[in-house]
Design a protein around this motif. Sequence first.
Motif, mmCIF file in Angstrom:
data_model
loop_
_atom_site.group_PDB
_atom_site.id
_atom_site.type_symbol
_atom_site.label_atom_id
_atom_site.label_comp_id
_atom_site.label_asym_id
_atom_site.label_seq_id
_atom_site.Cartn_x
_atom_site.Cartn_y
_atom_site.Cartn_z
ATOM 1 N N PHE A 23 0.786 -1.235 0.000
ATOM 2 C CA PHE A 23 0.000 0.000 0.000
ATOM 3 C C PHE A 23 0.821 1.291 0.000
ATOM 4 O O PHE A 23 0.386 2.292 -0.548
ATOM 5 C CB PHE A 23 -0.955 0.010 1.207
ATOM 6 N N LEU A 24 2.000 1.281 0.618
ATOM 7 C CA LEU A 24 2.756 2.525 0.711
ATOM 8 C C LEU A 24 3.154 3.111 -0.651
ATOM 9 O O LEU A 24 3.044 4.324 -0.854
ATOM 10 C CB LEU A 24 3.991 2.334 1.597
ATOM 11 N N PRO A 25 3.649 2.276 -1.605
ATOM 12 C CA PRO A 25 4.008 2.866 -2.904
ATOM 13 C C PRO A 25 2.842 3.558 -3.607
ATOM 14 O O PRO A 25 3.045 4.532 -4.332
ATOM 15 C CB PRO A 25 4.493 1.657 -3.716
ATOM 16 N N THR A 26 1.618 3.071 -3.362
ATOM 17 C CA THR A 26 0.455 3.701 -4.000
ATOM 18 C C THR A 26 0.052 4.989 -3.297
ATOM 19 O O THR A 26 -0.669 5.815 -3.870
ATOM 20 C CB THR A 26 -0.742 2.735 -4.009
ATOM 21 N N LEU A 27 0.491 5.179 -2.051
ATOM 22 C CA LEU A 27 0.145 6.384 -1.296
ATOM 23 C C LEU A 27 1.140 7.520 -1.504
ATOM 24 O O LEU A 27 0.813 8.687 -1.297
ATOM 25 C CB LEU A 27 0.053 6.049 0.201
ATOM 26 N N VAL A 28 2.385 7.171 -1.897
ATOM 27 C CA VAL A 28 3.425 8.186 -2.052
ATOM 28 C C VAL A 28 3.044 9.265 -3.062
ATOM 29 O O VAL A 28 3.259 10.464 -2.798
ATOM 30 C CB VAL A 28 4.776 7.529 -2.423
ATOM 31 N N VAL A 63 13.552 -4.098 -5.743
ATOM 32 C CA VAL A 63 12.717 -5.028 -6.496
ATOM 33 C C VAL A 63 11.599 -4.297 -7.245
ATOM 34 O O VAL A 63 11.168 -4.741 -8.321
ATOM 35 C CB VAL A 63 12.148 -6.117 -5.560
ATOM 36 N N ILE A 64 11.129 -3.169 -6.710
ATOM 37 C CA ILE A 64 10.129 -2.396 -7.449
ATOM 38 C C ILE A 64 10.738 -1.819 -8.722
ATOM 39 O O ILE A 64 10.153 -1.887 -9.809
ATOM 40 C CB ILE A 64 9.553 -1.272 -6.569
ATOM 41 N N ARG A 65 11.956 -1.279 -8.581
ATOM 42 C CA ARG A 65 12.648 -0.757 -9.757
ATOM 43 C C ARG A 65 12.961 -1.872 -10.750
ATOM 44 O O ARG A 65 12.913 -1.673 -11.970
ATOM 45 C CB ARG A 65 13.961 -0.072 -9.339
ATOM 46 N N LEU A 66 13.270 -3.066 -10.210
ATOM 47 C CA LEU A 66 13.554 -4.216 -11.074
ATOM 48 C C LEU A 66 12.325 -4.560 -11.912
ATOM 49 O O LEU A 66 12.418 -4.795 -13.127
ATOM 50 C CB LEU A 66 13.983 -5.409 -10.222
ATOM 51 N N GLY A 67 11.162 -4.601 -11.249
ATOM 52 C CA GLY A 67 9.939 -4.914 -11.974
ATOM 53 C C GLY A 67 9.642 -3.897 -13.057
ATOM 54 O O GLY A 67 9.244 -4.256 -14.181
ATOM 55 N N GLU A 68 9.847 -2.616 -12.753
ATOM 56 C CA GLU A 68 9.606 -1.585 -13.756
ATOM 57 C C GLU A 68 10.617 -1.667 -14.901
ATOM 58 O O GLU A 68 10.291 -1.366 -16.044
ATOM 59 C CB GLU A 68 9.660 -0.206 -13.089
ATOM 60 N N PHE A 108 11.752 -4.332 -16.128
ATOM 61 C CA PHE A 108 11.257 -5.389 -17.011
ATOM 62 C C PHE A 108 9.851 -5.080 -17.533
ATOM 63 O O PHE A 108 9.146 -5.969 -18.006
ATOM 64 C CB PHE A 108 11.270 -6.737 -16.282
ATOM 65 N N GLU A 109 9.445 -3.798 -17.398
ATOM 66 C CA GLU A 109 8.206 -3.271 -17.986
ATOM 67 C C GLU A 109 6.957 -3.900 -17.391
ATOM 68 O O GLU A 109 5.936 -4.078 -18.083
ATOM 69 C CB GLU A 109 8.226 -3.438 -19.517
ATOM 70 N N LEU A 110 7.012 -4.198 -16.096
ATOM 71 C CA LEU A 110 5.808 -4.650 -15.400
ATOM 72 C C LEU A 110 5.042 -3.432 -14.895
ATOM 73 O O LEU A 110 5.630 -2.405 -14.559
ATOM 74 C CB LEU A 110 6.176 -5.558 -14.224
ATOM 75 N N ALA A 111 3.725 -3.538 -14.834
ATOM 76 C CA ALA A 111 2.894 -2.428 -14.359
ATOM 77 C C ALA A 111 3.132 -2.198 -12.871
ATOM 78 O O ALA A 111 3.285 -3.151 -12.093
ATOM 79 C CB ALA A 111 1.419 -2.738 -14.619
ATOM 80 N N ARG A 112 3.122 -0.927 -12.483
ATOM 81 C CA ARG A 112 3.391 -0.580 -11.095
ATOM 82 C C ARG A 112 2.354 -1.177 -10.140
ATOM 83 O O ARG A 112 2.685 -1.644 -9.055
ATOM 84 C CB ARG A 112 3.421 0.944 -10.949
#
Length: 391
Positions: A156-161, A233-238, A240-244
């Motif tokens: 939840f925190l990344p969506t609140l930032v 890992v969030i930056r890693l996912g992005e 590889f073009e994964l949706a946030r």
Amino acid sequence: MRRDTVPAVPVNDRLWLYALLALIATAGFFYVNIMAAIVDGLVTGLGFSNPQAGMVGAANIYGASVGNFIAVLLVRRVAWRQTLFILLSLLLLLDLGSMAISFPGMLTAVRALHGLIGGMAVGVAYSVMARTHSPDRAFGMLLLVQFALGGLGVMFLPTLVPDYGARILFLSLAALTALALVALAMIPRLEPARVADAVTAARLSSTARGTAALVLLALFLFQGGNMALGAFVIRLGEHFELARGFIGQALGWATWIGAAGAGLVIVMGARFGRLRPLLVAILLTLAGTAGFFWSANQPIFFIANVGTAITWSFVVPYLFGMLSRLDSSGRLATLGGFVSKLGLASGPMFAGRVLVNDDFHFLIAVAIVALAVSGMAMLAAARRVDREPDA
């Protein structure tokens, strides 16, 4: 001032007491469990670069390492309850103060101080947990609490930032610290530890020292290898073009499911020894980490996160349990906390340097090597401890 005694819990394993101690210990370094959210929040909310965000996280954990080392020297000389109250109160003030800082250098300094105080609090809490009836289960509860709360944070925190800014990260840390103060007040007067003076005062044998060195090496590399990827890992996912949105949900669910590893430790304890469970766990860790090479595939990214989360929460309690078995005074477990935080700090710092060029494939490869060496050290130590459980 009369010194509070350390709990031995001689009659049974009071899981509710382990849970309260786990919440207190978690408050001292919960930022580790939501490091991915913090690093991402500093980048997206405050405009920090990857190296700057990684340095803030590393400073927090390096500060905790120093604090933990100080705790090694103090745990047998201080009243643990009063000490924890003072330290947690200071943490609360620093978390609230961090909300008003937006400059990388100043925030790095404040978080380093936060880590110093938090590391001391964690070290004191570890010394209490290490001298309970079943340290493996006590530290298993610690990982269970961390992963359960961490799942909420990374989901939840990344969506609140974007709406509330990076201050929401530090507000969440402050809220947990406030809960830890409540938990501290709820812990009843504890029974004296059943530790013979001769055992507490005796120096470790040469065999025990060698085994402890292997465990500490394994702990450093295991934490460093996992956190190198975990912090980014969030930056890693992005990358590889994964949706946030998918990344946040995947990490949250993976963290919650990962708590099952700690749950297994609570149920199993040392009933099946340590060598065989750790062998299975390290093989799964290596397989899960290798899965990040194919992070562009959503199911593989999710499975890799789930697998490494489960083994992370499974392995660490056993490593601390072995340290507690080798030294019943609790000081070796506190030293383990120091080494653990060195590994947790080194991972994000190294990863931040590697990712100047966004070379995630190289980072994954290095993490695999670190985890493989860690596995060899922990299996060698587990074999010794299983053969001589009272070493």
